[in-house]
Design an enzyme around this catalytic site. Structure first.
Site, PDB file in Angstrom:
ATOM      1  N   TYR A  56     -11.355   7.318  -1.390  1.00 48.40           N
ATOM      2  CA  TYR A  56      -9.971   7.794  -1.535  1.00 48.40           C
ATOM      3  C   TYR A  56      -9.716   8.970  -0.602  1.00 48.40           C
ATOM      4  CZ  TYR A  56      -7.221   5.486  -5.108  1.00 48.40           C
ATOM      5  OH  TYR A  56      -6.434   4.607  -5.776  1.00 48.40           O
ATOM      6  N   GLU A  58      -6.220  10.600  -0.185  1.00 47.08           N
ATOM      7  CA  GLU A  58      -4.796  10.982  -0.208  1.00 47.08           C
ATOM      8  C   GLU A  58      -4.579  12.257   0.586  1.00 47.08           C
ATOM      9  OE1 GLU A  58      -3.320  10.977  -4.236  1.00 47.08           O
ATOM     10  OE2 GLU A  58      -3.786   8.845  -4.433  1.00 47.08           O
ATOM     11  N   ASP A 202      11.882  -1.427  15.316  1.00 47.43           N
ATOM     12  CA  ASP A 202      10.812  -2.150  14.608  1.00 47.43           C
ATOM     13  C   ASP A 202      10.189  -3.088  15.637  1.00 47.43           C
ATOM     14  OD1 ASP A 202       9.256  -3.927  13.182  1.00 47.43           O
ATOM     15  OD2 ASP A 202      10.630  -4.044  11.482  1.00 47.43           O
ATOM     16  N   THR A 228       3.865  -3.309  12.599  1.00 40.88           N
ATOM     17  CA  THR A 228       2.639  -3.771  11.967  1.00 40.88           C
ATOM     18  C   THR A 228       1.559  -3.730  13.039  1.00 40.88           C
ATOM     19  OG1 THR A 228       3.301  -6.029  12.471  1.00 40.88           O
ATOM     20  CG2 THR A 228       3.691  -5.264  10.221  1.00 40.88           C
ATOM     21  N   LYS A 231      -0.040  -8.332  14.595  1.00 39.55           N
ATOM     22  CA  LYS A 231       0.624  -9.452  15.283  1.00 39.55           C
ATOM     23  C   LYS A 231       0.127  -9.467  16.731  1.00 39.55           C
ATOM     24  CE  LYS A 231       4.568  -9.619  12.110  1.00 39.55           C
ATOM     25  NZ  LYS A 231       4.727  -8.384  11.318  1.00 39.55           N
ATOM     26  N   ARG A 237      -4.532  -6.214   9.220  1.00 35.26           N
ATOM     27  CA  ARG A 237      -3.209  -6.142   8.582  1.00 35.26           C
ATOM     28  C   ARG A 237      -2.948  -4.712   8.173  1.00 35.26           C
ATOM     29  NH1 ARG A 237      -1.911 -11.396   7.964  1.00 35.26           N
ATOM     30  NH2 ARG A 237       0.146 -10.819   7.206  1.00 35.26           N
TER      31      ARG A 237
HETATM   32  N1  DSN Z   1       6.181 -11.934   8.022  1.00 34.98           N
HETATM   33  C1  DSN Z   1       6.528 -11.422   9.324  1.00 34.98           C
HETATM   34  C2  DSN Z   1       6.742 -12.508  10.311  1.00 34.98           C
HETATM   35  O1  DSN Z   1       6.167 -13.567  10.135  1.00 34.98           O
HETATM   36  O2  DSN Z   1       7.463 -12.324  11.273  1.00 34.98           O
HETATM   37  C3  DSN Z   1       7.668 -10.531   9.226  1.00 34.98           C
HETATM   38  O3  DSN Z   1       7.502  -9.671   8.155  1.00 34.98           O
END
Ligand code: DSN
Length: 420
Positions: A56, A58, A202, A228, A231, A237
């Site tokens: 942990y 925090e 974003d 994120t 991707k 993730r």
């Molecule tokens: N789930 C993501 C996507 O597939 O684009 C977006 O949050």
């Protein structure tokens, strides 16, 4: 076999081990075209699967609420420093659990409940958390939404400006989940400045392309950037919020203690490793190949008569309206999956069908590029997609099986991190 091997899971919990092995094999045997997915390196897999999960932490480095941070603090500092270097930002917070919590933290930092946010509508290519009505962000805030032009499939910046000046949002989101074209960050910045709004980019889908130099960067235009990490950036993730120095405190306070408890330290280490990989010259080649592959795949699909939203792609993503093929997105996606081509069904702008049974499919090239496929393979993939879709229309299951076999055979020549 899954790599690294999982003998301890196999002996402690054979049921789960078998499912993990099954998923690894599935990922090896399919042409994975979901544009928000990828294959992480074994180094990222290892970092994310360590004893760091036991701890942990925090707070932030050197300001924690738990003792024993001698190794966690340097890991988080490295992840932050690497994010700053890769993206050229003043500030980075690497603690958000994923993209939706990262975006929610932005609301907490810059808006009071009921205040106005502006974002791209989900069916037009935006994201749930950009103020779509079913999301907390659309329920707890007043949301105004922009879209794309029907004739071009591209964001209508005149509409964005008009809406922004009329509605005076406190925050404007640009970016989304089904945008095949370059995002015009300077134009959004100009509109946000005129409207007195904070511009949030974003970049979840295109973070790897920005890191690799194949999409313009929002830095210098958007005061806040969310992404994120799993991707095109090819990490575990997770998510990050980056910002100018001016907004650093508000961002950090919103993530912790505003929204989250302890950061997932194993994920932070995975993000650090992925950012180190993204700083290497090979990653630039990867990002360029992702876009080259997407353009080649789009061209091959156009040649076969497919209708692509906006007529093509500038990035990693292609949105296909299947109406001319006489099949909806969902049955097509299911048939493609049986044929070894993994896609997701998706609404297209102005879709007359419902979101759970829309007209389109969404595809992209981040995963197949990581596997080593290049432009020369794209006409073959387009042909397989076409064959599977025609077979689905005709209820021709043997043709779908044949395509799946051919794809398995091709992919044996393209190694996958995580499987051997
Ligand atoms: N789930 C993501 C996507 O597939 O684009 C977006 O949050």
């Amino acid at each position: 076999m899954h790599q690294p091997p999982i003998p301890h899971v196999a002996s402690a919990d054979p049921e789960i081990a078998e499912l993990i092995e099954g998923e690894a094999r599935r990922q090896f045997e399919k042409i994975r075209l979901i544009p928000s997915e990828n294959y992480v390196s074994v180094a990222v897999l290892e970092a994310a699967g360590t004893v760091l999960t036991n701890k942990y932490s925090e707070g932030y480095a050197d300001r924690r609420y738990y003792e024993g941070q001698q190794f966690i603090d340097p890991i988080e500092k490295l992840a932050v420093a690497r994010a700053q270097a890769v993206f050229g930002v003043d500030h980075a917070n690497v603690q958000p659990y994923s993209g939706s919590p990262a975006n929610l933290a932005v609301y907490l930092a810059f808006l009071q409940p009921g205040e106005t946010v502006m974002g791209m509508a989900l069916p037009m290519g935006g994201h749930l958390t950009h103020g779509w009505p079913v999301s907390a962000t659309g329920k707890w805030f007043r949301s105004v939404q922009y879209g794309v032009r029907a004739d071009t499939g591209r964001v209508d910046l005149d509409e964005v400006r008009e809406l922004a000046l009329r509605e005076r949002p406190k925050v404007i989101f640009c970016g989304g989940t089904a945008i095949p074209r370059t995002i015009d960050f300077p134009a959004f910045a100009e509109i946000a400045a005129e409207a007195g709004a904070v511009l949030v980019a974003d970049i979840a889908h295109i973070a790897g392309l920005i890191a690799g130099g194949t999409h313009p960067s929002p830095v210098g235009h958007a005061a806040v950037i969310t992404t994120t990490t799993h991707k095109t950036l090819r990490g575990p993730r997770g998510a990050m919020i980056m910002s100018t120095a001016e907004h650093a405190k508000a961002v950090d306070k919103a993530v912790f203690p505003g929204l989250q408890g302890g950061p997932h330290n194993h994920t932070t280490a995975g993000i650090a490793v992925a950012l180190h990989e993204a700083a290497q010259p090979e990653f630039r080649s990867y990002a360029h190949q992702v876009v080259a592959n997407a353009k080649a795949l789009a061209a091959a699909l156009l040649e076969r008569g497919y209708s692509l939203v906006s007529g093509g792609t500038d990035n990693h993503l292609i949105l296909i309206d299947l109406s001319p093929q006489g099949i909806a997105g969902k049955p097509a996606a299911k048939a493609l999956d049986r044929a070894g081509l993994e896609v997701n069904y998706n609404t297209v702008p102005f879709d007359p069908r419902k979101p759970f049974d829309p007209s389109g499919i969404r595809i992209g090239t981040p995963s197949i590029t990581t596997r080593g496929l290049t432009q020369e393979h794209m006409p073959r993939i387009a042909a397989w997609m076409d064959e599977a879709i025609i077979a689905a229309v005709k209820d021709d299951e043997p043709s779908i099986d044949r395509v799946a076999g051919e794809i398995r055979e091709l992919l044996t020549g393209f190694p996958m991190a995580g499987w051997a």
